[in-house]
Scaffold this active site. Sequence first.
Site, PDB file in Angstrom:
ATOM      1  N   HIS A 228      13.859   0.655  31.152  1.00 50.59           N
ATOM      2  CA  HIS A 228      13.524  -0.240  30.053  1.00 50.59           C
ATOM      3  C   HIS A 228      14.200   0.225  28.758  1.00 50.59           C
ATOM      4  CE1 HIS A 228      10.576  -2.924  27.854  1.00 50.59           C
ATOM      5  NE2 HIS A 228      10.966  -2.107  26.882  1.00 50.59           N
ATOM      6  N   GLU A 229      14.030   1.494  28.433  1.00 55.25           N
ATOM      7  CA  GLU A 229      14.627   2.001  27.194  1.00 55.25           C
ATOM      8  C   GLU A 229      16.150   2.016  27.298  1.00 55.25           C
ATOM      9  OE1 GLU A 229      12.842   2.140  24.612  1.00 55.25           O
ATOM     10  OE2 GLU A 229      10.941   2.009  25.710  1.00 55.25           O
TER      11      GLU A 229
ATOM     12  N   PRO B  58       0.831  -1.203   0.000  1.00 55.99           N
ATOM     13  CA  PRO B  58       0.000   0.000   0.000  1.00 55.99           C
ATOM     14  C   PRO B  58       0.873   1.264   0.000  1.00 55.99           C
ATOM     15  CG  PRO B  58      -0.658  -1.497   1.765  1.00 55.99           C
ATOM     16  CD  PRO B  58       0.570  -2.071   1.151  1.00 55.99           C
TER      17      PRO B  58
ATOM     18  N   HIS C 182      17.396  -1.369  26.340  1.00 54.73           N
ATOM     19  CA  HIS C 182      17.499  -1.575  24.891  1.00 54.73           C
ATOM     20  C   HIS C 182      18.747  -0.878  24.355  1.00 54.73           C
ATOM     21  CE1 HIS C 182      13.618  -3.404  24.224  1.00 54.73           C
ATOM     22  NE2 HIS C 182      12.918  -2.357  24.608  1.00 54.73           N
TER      23      HIS C 182
HETATM   24  P1  ADP Z   1      -1.128   2.973  -3.813  1.00 55.28           P
HETATM   25  O1  ADP Z   1      -2.155   3.090  -4.889  1.00 55.28           O
HETATM   26  O2  ADP Z   1       0.029   2.101  -4.192  1.00 55.28           O
HETATM   27  O3  ADP Z   1      -1.664   2.614  -2.483  1.00 55.28           O
HETATM   28  P2  ADP Z   1      -0.953   5.766  -4.235  1.00 55.28           P
HETATM   29  O4  ADP Z   1      -0.689   5.844  -5.687  1.00 55.28           O
HETATM   30  O5  ADP Z   1      -2.352   6.006  -3.811  1.00 55.28           O
HETATM   31  O6  ADP Z   1      -0.457   4.389  -3.651  1.00 55.28           O
HETATM   32  O7  ADP Z   1       0.036   6.759  -3.507  1.00 55.28           O
HETATM   33  C1  ADP Z   1      -0.345   7.575  -2.445  1.00 55.28           C
HETATM   34  C2  ADP Z   1       0.436   8.870  -2.431  1.00 55.28           C
HETATM   35  O8  ADP Z   1       1.779   8.621  -2.044  1.00 55.28           O
HETATM   36  C3  ADP Z   1       0.536   9.515  -3.778  1.00 55.28           C
HETATM   37  O9  ADP Z   1      -0.547  10.371  -3.994  1.00 55.28           O
HETATM   38  C4  ADP Z   1       1.828  10.284  -3.679  1.00 55.28           C
HETATM   39  O10 ADP Z   1       1.619  11.521  -3.052  1.00 55.28           O
HETATM   40  C5  ADP Z   1       2.671   9.441  -2.763  1.00 55.28           C
HETATM   41  N1  ADP Z   1       3.605   8.575  -3.478  1.00 55.28           N
HETATM   42  C6  ADP Z   1       3.624   7.217  -3.442  1.00 55.28           C
HETATM   43  N2  ADP Z   1       4.625   6.728  -4.190  1.00 55.28           N
HETATM   44  C7  ADP Z   1       5.263   7.784  -4.723  1.00 55.28           C
HETATM   45  C8  ADP Z   1       6.391   7.923  -5.596  1.00 55.28           C
HETATM   46  N3  ADP Z   1       7.062   6.853  -6.056  1.00 55.28           N
HETATM   47  N4  ADP Z   1       6.780   9.169  -5.942  1.00 55.28           N
HETATM   48  C9  ADP Z   1       6.104  10.250  -5.474  1.00 55.28           C
HETATM   49  N5  ADP Z   1       5.052  10.187  -4.670  1.00 55.28           N
HETATM   50  C10 ADP Z   1       4.619   8.973  -4.272  1.00 55.28           C
HETATM   51 ZN    ZN Z   2      10.821  -2.272  24.820  1.00 50.59          ZN
END
Ligand code: ADP
Ligand code: ZN
Length: 614
Positions: free
Chosen positions: A428-429, A209, A432
């Site tokens: 804790h931190e 995504p 790490h």
């Molecule tokens: P997907 O469809 O893969 O989930 P999108 O095309 O909706 O991703 O991308 C979401 C936004 O992230 C785009 O509108 C753009 O602003 C940014 N973005 C993602 N990949 C790039 C890229 N390679 N170069 C520039 N902007 C990007």
């Molecule tokens: Zn931790």
Amino acid sequence: MANKKQPAKGKISKLTRLTAFWVIISLVGLAVISMLMPSGNLKDVPLSDVVKRANSGKVEQLEITGNDIKVTVKGEDKPTEKTVKEDGTIYDQGLNKDAKVKVQISQPSATGDIVLSLLTIFLPIAIIIGFFMFMMRQAQGQNNQAMSFGKSKARLYGADKKKVLFKDVAGNDAAKQDLEEIVDFLKFPKKYEQLGAKIPRGVLLAGAPGTGKTMMARAVASEAGVPFFSISGSEFVEMFAGVGASRVRDLFSKAKKNAPSIIFIDEIDAVAHKRDTRGGNGREDEQTLNQILVEMDGFDNETGVIVMAATNRADMLDPALLRPGRFDRRVTIVLPERKDRLDILKIHFKNKPLDSAVDLDKLAAKTAGSSGADLANIANEAAINTARANRKTITSEDVDAAFEKVAIGPERKSKIMNDKDRELSAYHEAGHAIVGHVLPDSDPVHKVTIIPRGQTGGVTWFLPPEDKSYTSIYEFKDILARAMGGRMAEKILYGDDGVTTGAGSDLKHVAEIARSMVVEEGMGQGLRNQVFAEDRDYFGMIKPYSDQTAEKIDKEVAGLVDEATQRAEAVLKENRKYLDDLAKVLLDKETIEEDEVNKVLKGATLPSKAKLHN
Ligand code: ADP
Ligand code: ZN
Ligand code: MG
């Protein structure tokens, strides 16, 4: 003819009016709620800050209603800020009894409560009735072809829309090259027809995504200068019987009329998951999918329509979709590498006034694993931070804050931790950080903070010097040990049974990595170079190995976790003094950066017990 349709039309508009009636009722309800609610435009400030200022006489009045506090600053005549206290009196929470501030306590308003509870009863009913009417209208639309329900909601991106070109999409050069070919097909179809070459029908964009799949598809359309019809798979899901398929028909007929053109089906996995894993809409999805396939099979070389689709889950797709003549071109869109991340950041910071001290290259380095959308989000959040502070240029602090917000969630400054929790967090931190600092195959510590964010009580960041493609067993083992460092610090401080839930996600992380080392990477001690891929079928998990092997795997995993625990403990015991030192600095400053961590830990040593190799 026209007359015959009249009654139906009249019925619909009556329904429309009824629906509108309920919408208005709900809106009025909402307006009433918002009037009764305390005014929303007061600035949210942390309680500790209010108490501090009140104690030093900088606050005129505190109006306390339940746990909500409205703050009137000295010199103002009405509240400008608000905050929330915990249960108990404001004096318990740090306000001095003799502080020069008016404290006015009132009971939560009873009328507000009554109206609210009435609304909580009636609002859902109104919504349900509204929804029911919507359904009735949908159902009628289906029988009544005069209605446009069967028509595709596909949007046409014409010449007027702001164009996305390949140059606006950073990185993914291989994907772009593949898509250039598609552009050429669309621009010069004759060239291919004359040679008898088959023009591709379907192109599937697969990738995580936010990697820019939708952007890429739009770029293909603009580069080729053809109309672009887009619809999202999730839109089909909300439809009623038969509507999905009829929308597909309509979509394809529009595209064919406007050929050459592109049809883009975003999130196609929503309708085209494998038959055995099909959930939700079952048969309806199948009809929609079948209609897509039928339409694509009906294409010939002169149709001039190319169907593009995008998915985050190529592994879940129905194989029927991938057969020759359908989506037989697959283009993988990958997460950006460091250089590409820099390019993406440059694109998204282009029209924003950046302070010269902002180091985008460094930001690109520490955003390994981020998608283009994450990076675009960081740029946007940074600008928001700047605007909120009424400044004109974006500083590196704005950018850092934006990065951390996008990466782990917003700071929860208003959450007050008691002293015991703060101490626990600091140790804790520090645990790490020390383990990571001392072990030879761990990345350097980048930053440590005990300010709670999102779900975490604190964070220790490690920063790989560059994007790494491969990870060695030594590196994995150091990652495991430093992840155990938090809990081992708790153990050293509070005893074996004094450890807390603060390490819950660390332990989960450790278990996952250890298992994947053994099962996926062939890194088990006694199972070296063997992998044990698991798969899912209709009935659940399939284990392509015997029960004895399963037992061995479990032992291997437990062994790795155990070793990590012992190494972390050995390091912390050896460096007990540094554990105290670092925790103290953290309690004092809350967030410290790489340089300071190195300063405090100068002299920390690696005990032979924690060594793996020389
Ligand atoms: P997907 O469809 O893969 O989930 P999108 O095309 O909706 O991703 O991308 C979401 C936004 O992230 C785009 O509108 C753009 O602003 C940014 N973005 C993602 N990949 C790039 C890229 N390679 N170069 C520039 N902007 C990007
Ligand atoms: Zn931790
Ligand atoms: Mg998308």
